[in-house]
Write a protein that holds these residues in place. Sequence first.
Motif, PDB file in Angstrom:
ATOM      1  N   PHE A  92     -10.721 -15.030  -7.410  1.00 43.61           N
ATOM      2  CA  PHE A  92     -11.544 -15.015  -6.022  1.00 43.61           C
ATOM      3  C   PHE A  92     -12.349 -16.011  -5.848  1.00 43.61           C
ATOM      4  N   THR A  93     -13.059 -16.585  -6.908  1.00 43.71           N
ATOM      5  CA  THR A  93     -13.784 -17.776  -6.933  1.00 43.71           C
ATOM      6  C   THR A  93     -12.958 -19.100  -6.687  1.00 43.71           C
ATOM      7  N   ASP A  94     -12.131 -19.237  -7.217  1.00 46.99           N
ATOM      8  CA  ASP A  94     -10.857 -20.346  -6.806  1.00 46.99           C
ATOM      9  C   ASP A  94     -10.522 -20.448  -5.231  1.00 46.99           C
ATOM     10  N   MET A  95     -10.377 -19.075  -4.714  1.00 48.14           N
ATOM     11  CA  MET A  95      -9.938 -19.057  -3.318  1.00 48.14           C
ATOM     12  C   MET A  95     -11.284 -19.438  -2.613  1.00 48.14           C
TER      13      MET A  95
ATOM     14  N   GLU B  69      -6.340  -7.843  -5.162  1.00 50.22           N
ATOM     15  CA  GLU B  69      -6.338  -7.508  -6.539  1.00 50.22           C
ATOM     16  C   GLU B  69      -8.135  -7.571  -7.168  1.00 50.22           C
ATOM     17  N   PHE B  70      -8.961  -8.383  -6.446  1.00 48.80           N
ATOM     18  CA  PHE B  70     -10.282  -8.232  -6.792  1.00 48.80           C
ATOM     19  C   PHE B  70     -10.962  -6.728  -6.378  1.00 48.80           C
ATOM     20  N   TYR B  71     -10.580  -6.353  -5.187  1.00 47.97           N
ATOM     21  CA  TYR B  71     -11.253  -4.952  -4.603  1.00 47.97           C
ATOM     22  C   TYR B  71     -10.514  -3.626  -5.448  1.00 47.97           C
ATOM     23  N   ASP B  72      -9.454  -3.915  -5.873  1.00 51.79           N
ATOM     24  CA  ASP B  72      -8.951  -2.769  -6.767  1.00 51.79           C
ATOM     25  C   ASP B  72      -9.106  -3.072  -8.153  1.00 51.79           C
TER      26      ASP B  72
ATOM     27  N   THR C  61      -6.421  -2.770   0.397  1.00 56.79           N
ATOM     28  CA  THR C  61      -6.830  -2.149  -0.978  1.00 56.79           C
ATOM     29  C   THR C  61      -6.675  -0.604  -0.898  1.00 56.79           C
ATOM     30  N   TRP C  62      -6.042  -0.061  -1.954  1.00 61.33           N
ATOM     31  CA  TRP C  62      -5.854   1.464  -1.856  1.00 61.33           C
ATOM     32  C   TRP C  62      -7.267   2.270  -2.312  1.00 61.33           C
ATOM     33  N   SER C  63      -8.064   1.584  -3.333  1.00 62.24           N
ATOM     34  CA  SER C  63      -9.081   2.125  -3.628  1.00 62.24           C
ATOM     35  C   SER C  63      -9.969   2.353  -2.591  1.00 62.24           C
ATOM     36  N   GLN C  64     -10.297   0.969  -1.644  1.00 62.09           N
ATOM     37  CA  GLN C  64     -11.013   1.114  -0.660  1.00 62.09           C
ATOM     38  C   GLN C  64     -10.670   2.194   0.531  1.00 62.09           C
ATOM     39  N   LEU C  65      -9.421   2.190   0.756  1.00 67.41           N
ATOM     40  CA  LEU C  65      -8.933   3.222   1.808  1.00 67.41           C
ATOM     41  C   LEU C  65      -9.125   4.506   1.257  1.00 67.41           C
ATOM     42  N   ARG C  66      -9.071   4.855   0.226  1.00 68.17           N
ATOM     43  CA  ARG C  66      -9.596   6.222  -0.278  1.00 68.17           C
ATOM     44  C   ARG C  66     -11.035   6.591  -0.092  1.00 68.17           C
TER      45      ARG C  66
END
Length: 282
Positions: free
Chosen positions: A240-243, A68-71, A137-142
Amino acid sequence: MSHTCEADGDISSWAGDLHSLRCPSCTGTLTALPSTLSCAGCGAGYPIRDGILVIKERAEENNGVAQEFYDSPLWPRFRFWEKFTWFCNGGERRARNQVLKHLPDRPNLRLLDVAVGDGVYLPWMPLDWQVVGIDLTWSQLRACQARAETRPVRLIQGEAESLPLQDGQFDAVLSIGAFNYFNDPEGALREMVRVARPGAPIVISDELPNLTDRMLGHKLGMPALDRWFVSRLMHLGDGFTDMVERLRGLNVRSIASRVLPDIQYHEVWRGVGYVLVGRVPD
């Protein structure tokens, strides 16, 4: 690799690689149908979209938080801080080479990159290397796909804990910037070992899990200050910060040594990151 949305073209682009794939659900072999790859064992179907094999489109738990973060729009905003880290380490190429130098220097290398991201370092690798990259992450893969136009790269959307790949086929396995936040880091490493050939190096790198302990708020006994800084000013967001905070105590060296007892641990990037280097037993 085809960059069109035509299903038949996408399927044909993977037809020659079916022998290297397996169903992550039942380990059955995959066959090509007009619009998907299908498991001969359980019948599961895996579509190919714009040349990318989709094994798992949506993730849960830690993997879902990272996806979710990276997209999201947060990732481009956070990149300033990533670039600042690279600047403090002599530039991105020099910093990443502290990890990449552990890969073999040999022709025709078959490399698996787990959590390949946007593939920023692909242009630095020899053109005769054959790279398979997997990421959620789809956006990263593209973005990675755009960088990979001139070299043989296969891209898969899926999870590190369940690689859709046959055993013992890679000369090296690389993973940068994700190990801390896998749902199951130990399970992911066991998968990396499974798909690598005997003697192959496994190279894993990420930031120190307890990096926030070095920040001012933690030193002053005010961790909430650091949480605000990381979530808001660094743009990691609340999820992400919580993680990050929840996994501060992760002992990556202990996890890795349960899989590869002789694995080596080194701190890199002026002590804000680490690299694990091990070899698959012969």
